[in-house]
Design an enzyme around this catalytic site. Sequence first.
Site, PDB file in Angstrom:
ATOM      1  CG  ASP A  42      12.543  44.379  37.320  1.00  0.00           C
ATOM      2  OD1 ASP A  42      11.710  43.605  36.823  1.00  0.00           O
ATOM      3  OD2 ASP A  42      12.356  44.979  38.393  1.00  0.00           O
ATOM      4  CG  ASP A  66       6.546  46.409  37.440  1.00  0.00           C
ATOM      5  OD1 ASP A  66       5.939  47.277  36.807  1.00  0.00           O
ATOM      6  OD2 ASP A  66       6.359  45.185  37.279  1.00  0.00           O
TER       7      ASP A  66
END
Length: 243
Positions: free
Chosen positions: A14, A16
Amino acid sequence: MIGLPDGVTACLFDLDGVLTSTAALHQEAWRTTFDAFLATRADGDRSPFTPRDYAAYVDGRPRADGVRTFLESRGIHLDEGTPDDPPDADTVNGVGNRKNADLMRIIDERGVQPYPASVRYLQAARDAGLKIAVVTSSANGEHVLDVAGLTPFVLARVDGITIAEENLRGKPAPDSFLEGAKRLGVTPAQAAVFEDALSGVRAGRAGEFAYVVGVNRADQADELRAEGADVVVDELDELLEGK
């Protein structure tokens, strides 16, 4: 050497909150957008947007899903609209585009910083010969990677634009991670997922990936484990041998 089971040949990160500190910027943009929107309403629960709301309803989800899920939790239902709705439209897509405008303003003002420990881990994974993909619900994934200087590490990217184009279900469904693995040419049994969002950890577990690493950015280590994380770390370089 990099804290993953034997047989893992790919890492799906991922963006952020895992590689970059932009999760805090997303949360700020959502708060600005939702608080202003709620102030205009005569219906539903209009109390301010909180970090708990962010974790429960928004974090890790595609933008429109986040808008819909949060507002429904407040008893507010909007028309979906279309992805090109203007930011001032009171539709699910309009509110989402309003948030994105707030986010891009914040990024332009402050820039994007990668976590140094995450950069160290990316370097170690690349040096060990693992394939690297970024899987993010953000439609700004390419821009954030470029601004943070992380693009050279990434062999494949699945982002909010990809999710819309390929008609994938957003996290907590595993579709985006499965697409990331496919683009790297590996099976889920050969890949590890790295996530800070509860919805993302749930997606990694649902996709039956070999290993799910929870990154504890929001003081929710127990919740990450409960959703299926095999290990929880505060910083990615904790996984490195001897760290």
